[in-house]
Design a protein around this motif. Structure first.
Motif: not given
Length: 84
Positions: A35-50
């Protein structure tokens, strides 16, 4: 072309994906790690995209070219001479 509401649409999409990842994480002793790995990866990708989208929507500096020659005006009507 991206609009300013694109950031919020992406945020809602990533939040939904995080919720799905939280619910559908594989059961077992490593469930918290998954859970932590997937949520952290999605959050990091969103921040870089934004950040990339926002940098393109509102650039800090305007592009400038200094390597162009100064413009030469024509000497007379109908003259073809460009540079002297």
């Amino acid at each position: 072309m991206a609009n300013s509401y694109t950031i919020f649409v992406g945020l809602i999409l990533v939040a939904a994906l995080c919720l799905v990842a939280y619910i559908l994480a594989p059961k077992g002793e490593n469930q918290t790690v998954w859970r932590s790995s997937i949520i952290l990866a999605l959050s990091a990708m969103y921040i870089m995209w934004a950040l990339t989208i926002l940098a393109q929507l509102h650039p800090l500096v305007a592009p400038r070219r200094n390597d162009l020659r100064p413009e030469k005006h024509m000497e007379g009507p109908g003259s073809i001479k460009m540079f002297s």
